[in-house]
Scaffold this active site. Structure first.
Site, PDB file in Angstrom:
ATOM      1  N   GLY A  71      38.363  70.997 -30.697  1.00 57.18           N
ATOM      2  CA  GLY A  71      39.440  72.342 -30.716  1.00 57.18           C
ATOM      3  C   GLY A  71      40.753  72.445 -31.410  1.00 57.18           C
ATOM      4  O   GLY A  71      41.142  73.354 -31.852  1.00 57.18           O
ATOM      5  N   ASN A 151      45.049  75.187 -19.575  1.00 53.29           N
ATOM      6  CA  ASN A 151      44.662  73.760 -19.167  1.00 53.29           C
ATOM      7  C   ASN A 151      45.220  73.322 -18.146  1.00 53.29           C
ATOM      8  O   ASN A 151      44.750  72.419 -17.678  1.00 53.29           O
ATOM      9  CB  ASN A 151      44.521  73.082 -20.488  1.00 53.29           C
ATOM     10  CG  ASN A 151      45.804  72.997 -21.493  1.00 53.29           C
ATOM     11  OD1 ASN A 151      46.142  73.947 -22.040  1.00 53.29           O
ATOM     12  ND2 ASN A 151      46.224  71.795 -21.637  1.00 53.29           N
ATOM     13  N   GLN A 179      39.113  75.880 -23.000  1.00 60.48           N
ATOM     14  CA  GLN A 179      38.855  75.456 -21.346  1.00 60.48           C
ATOM     15  C   GLN A 179      37.729  76.397 -20.653  1.00 60.48           C
ATOM     16  O   GLN A 179      37.350  76.148 -19.752  1.00 60.48           O
ATOM     17  CB  GLN A 179      40.205  75.515 -20.614  1.00 60.48           C
ATOM     18  CG  GLN A 179      41.248  74.376 -20.983  1.00 60.48           C
ATOM     19  CD  GLN A 179      40.749  73.076 -20.667  1.00 60.48           C
ATOM     20  OE1 GLN A 179      39.820  72.884 -19.479  1.00 60.48           O
ATOM     21  NE2 GLN A 179      41.073  72.060 -21.272  1.00 60.48           N
ATOM     22  N   SER A 199      35.077  73.134 -27.767  1.00 64.09           N
ATOM     23  CA  SER A 199      35.372  71.708 -28.115  1.00 64.09           C
ATOM     24  C   SER A 199      34.196  71.215 -27.194  1.00 64.09           C
ATOM     25  O   SER A 199      34.309  71.371 -25.818  1.00 64.09           O
ATOM     26  CB  SER A 199      36.740  71.170 -27.382  1.00 64.09           C
ATOM     27  OG  SER A 199      36.657  69.940 -27.668  1.00 64.09           O
ATOM     28  N   ALA A 200      33.403  70.414 -27.503  1.00 64.20           N
ATOM     29  CA  ALA A 200      32.063  69.966 -26.793  1.00 64.20           C
ATOM     30  C   ALA A 200      32.247  69.202 -25.741  1.00 64.20           C
ATOM     31  O   ALA A 200      31.747  69.172 -24.463  1.00 64.20           O
ATOM     32  CB  ALA A 200      31.061  69.247 -27.650  1.00 64.20           C
ATOM     33  N   HIS A 201      33.380  68.344 -25.646  1.00 67.14           N
ATOM     34  CA  HIS A 201      33.715  67.417 -24.702  1.00 67.14           C
ATOM     35  C   HIS A 201      34.245  67.952 -23.462  1.00 67.14           C
ATOM     36  O   HIS A 201      34.470  67.506 -22.377  1.00 67.14           O
ATOM     37  CB  HIS A 201      34.336  66.242 -25.270  1.00 67.14           C
ATOM     38  CG  HIS A 201      35.847  66.461 -25.425  1.00 67.14           C
ATOM     39  ND1 HIS A 201      36.931  65.958 -24.704  1.00 67.14           N
ATOM     40  CD2 HIS A 201      36.696  67.143 -26.347  1.00 67.14           C
ATOM     41  CE1 HIS A 201      38.115  66.573 -25.057  1.00 67.14           C
ATOM     42  NE2 HIS A 201      37.944  67.110 -26.132  1.00 67.14           N
ATOM     43  N   THR A 237      31.184  65.494 -44.716  1.00 69.10           N
ATOM     44  CA  THR A 237      29.803  65.165 -44.214  1.00 69.10           C
ATOM     45  C   THR A 237      29.733  65.435 -42.556  1.00 69.10           C
ATOM     46  O   THR A 237      30.712  64.991 -42.133  1.00 69.10           O
ATOM     47  CB  THR A 237      29.224  63.787 -44.294  1.00 69.10           C
ATOM     48  OG1 THR A 237      29.203  63.600 -45.792  1.00 69.10           O
ATOM     49  CG2 THR A 237      27.955  63.778 -43.811  1.00 69.10           C
ATOM     50  N   CYS A 329      60.032  68.953 -17.105  1.00 65.67           N
ATOM     51  CA  CYS A 329      60.970  67.990 -17.432  1.00 65.67           C
ATOM     52  C   CYS A 329      62.426  68.005 -16.854  1.00 65.67           C
ATOM     53  O   CYS A 329      62.750  69.212 -17.011  1.00 65.67           O
ATOM     54  CB  CYS A 329      61.189  68.152 -19.201  1.00 65.67           C
ATOM     55  SG  CYS A 329      59.619  68.431 -19.937  1.00 65.67           S
TER      56      CYS A 329
HETATM   57  N1  PLP Z   1      43.054  73.692 -26.547  1.00 64.23           N
HETATM   58  C1  PLP Z   1      43.137  73.371 -24.897  1.00 64.23           C
HETATM   59  C2  PLP Z   1      43.551  74.585 -24.370  1.00 64.23           C
HETATM   60  C3  PLP Z   1      42.904  72.384 -24.656  1.00 64.23           C
HETATM   61  O1  PLP Z   1      42.906  72.002 -23.338  1.00 64.23           O
HETATM   62  C4  PLP Z   1      42.400  71.070 -25.354  1.00 64.23           C
HETATM   63  C5  PLP Z   1      42.087  69.786 -25.168  1.00 64.23           C
HETATM   64  O2  PLP Z   1      42.666  69.273 -24.190  1.00 64.23           O
HETATM   65  C6  PLP Z   1      42.482  71.523 -26.910  1.00 64.23           C
HETATM   66  C7  PLP Z   1      42.811  72.798 -27.301  1.00 64.23           C
HETATM   67  C8  PLP Z   1      42.276  70.406 -27.937  1.00 64.23           C
HETATM   68  O3  PLP Z   1      40.795  70.213 -28.114  1.00 64.23           O
HETATM   69  P1  PLP Z   1      40.140  68.767 -28.636  1.00 64.23           P
HETATM   70  O4  PLP Z   1      40.523  67.579 -27.851  1.00 64.23           O
HETATM   71  O5  PLP Z   1      38.931  69.071 -29.096  1.00 64.23           O
HETATM   72  O6  PLP Z   1      40.878  68.698 -30.203  1.00 64.23           O
END
Ligand code: PLP
Length: 380
Positions: A71, A151, A179, A199-201, A237, A329
């Site tokens: 991502g 997120n 998300q 983002s696959a994970h 690659t 914070c």
């Molecule tokens: N954008 C959002 C809203 C996310 O929650 C995250 C991951 O926490 C990312 C971007 C970044 O993705 P990646 O971990 O695949 O770089």
């Protein structure tokens, strides 16, 4: 109770069926997809099949899907290459974006490339479309970058409406859909965005692989220079087994989305109810407690003010519970949640983000509530 994992917005466990799909591309099909011999061609064909799968699920053309390392890279590419390619002079965004976006636009503003407009937000982190309209009227030479779902606090943006508004003004729209990808359906014939990302994970696929959708009307130049991979858009690659896994994970997510959503919403609602019953003064951040108007995988909880709140996540961890969070914070400190800080939350209230997947259960929620009760009782 075994360990309880409630940090699925950070990352999700890999689905075994996804791993099985990836395995042959780790062990047997090792050719370089750029090689023209049969070992290479076989792997190239698998990548293109994966691209077609992703494109079909999102109802778009494979020529608009570019695989990336995740991502963060996809967000960086969309933003930085748009600014350079189209001489964009303004970026409209909010202080709630993921750092993949926020730090990128801040860097561009610091360099003097763009003017940054951070939108006003209501207490739940929602934007006002009229303000976007006013800003775009002043100067349409603008990139609007607004995430689909936050997120940390689960607040959703109406990306269809924002995309249409942006398009009316001839401006460009990037939305960080990390998300929501695999959790909500994205139909790119309906959604008029220029860029979306995945983002696959975050949907039970492997880490270190994602994609960028680039609508054909506004093409961009490569972000990573090198070989001719990804149709000259991203040298290097390919992460072959990652790409295979991403496509499989997205396919599984789409084919079971309603069922998974129903299950996760049931667990989340149960947690909301139990927290309200058990913890006096509990509050919920963003729109996360509103099931119809939030990212259903995320619940952001504020506990009553205490000096001990710094220890909350640690104490949960000791009890085998993985969650994340961080309060706003306090003055002078730059650690904590930039999202809750931007919303003006009370730094004394401990904030915990619980984020769910289809693997979570109500029994796990009972365990978390019992441990939270213990932790909060001891500290009083
Ligand atoms: N954008 C959002 C809203 C996310 O929650 C995250 C991951 O926490 C990312 C971007 C970044 O993705 P990646 O971990 O695949 O770089």
């Amino acid at each position: 109770m075994e360990k309880v994992y409630l940090d699925n917005a950070a990352t999700t466990p890999l689905d075994e069926a996804v791993f099985e799909e990836m395995k042959p591309y780790m062990l047997n099909y090792f050719g370089n997809p750029s090689s023209i011999h049969s070992h290479g061609r076989q792997v190239r064909a698998a990548i293109e099949k994966a691209r077609k799968k992703v494109a079909d699920l999102l109802n778009t053309s494979p020529s608009e899907i570019f695989f990336t390392s995740g991502g963060t890279e996809a967000d960086n590419t969309a933003i930085r290459c748009t600014v350079e390619e189209y001489g964009v002079k303004n970026i409209i965004t909010t202080g709630l974006e993921h750092h993949a976006v926020l730090h990128t636009v801040e860097m561009l503003a610091k360099r003097g490339d763009v003017n940054l407009h951070l939108l006003d937000l209501d207490p739940q982190g929602r934007v006002d479309l009229n303000q976007i309209d006013e800003l775009l009227k002043k100067d349409p030479n603008t990139l609007v970058s607004l995430m689909h779902a936050n997120n940390e606090i689960g607040t959703l943006n109406d990306i269809d409406a924002i995309a249409n508004l942006t398009r009316e003004h001839g401006a460009i729209f990037h939305t960080d859909t990390v998300q929501t990808m695999g959790h909500f359906k994205h139909d790119l014939q309906e959604l008029k965005a220029n860029f979306i990302v995945g983002s696959a994970h975050k949907f039970h696929g492997p880490k270190g692989v994602g994609f960028l959708y680039v609508n054909h009307e506004r093409k961009i130049h490569p972000f990573i220079h090198g070989g001719a991979q990804e149709r000259n858009m991203r040298g290097g690659t390919e992460n072959v087994y990652g790409i295979i896994g991403l496509a499989k994970a997205l396919e599984l997510a789409y084919s079971h989305m309603d069922e998974h959503r129903k299950h996760i919403e049931g667990v989340k609602q149960y947690m909301i109810d139990q927290l309200k019953i058990n913890i006096d003064g509990v509050e919920f951040n963003g729109t996360s407690a509103d099931l119809d108007n939030s990212l259903y995988t995320v619940l952001n909880v504020s506990l009553p003010p205490s000096d001990d709140n710094d220890m909350l996540l640690f104490n949960l961890d000791i009890n085998g519970i993985s969650a994340s969070g961080g309060s706003a914070c306090s003055s002078g400190s730059n650690v904590g949640s930039h999202v809750l800080t931007a919303l003006g939350s009370d730094p004394m209230r401990g904030a915990i983000r619980f984020s769910f997947s289809r693997f979570n259960t109500k029994e796990q929620v009972d365990y978390v509530i019992s441990k939270l009760n213990e932790i909060l009782t001891i500290r009083v």
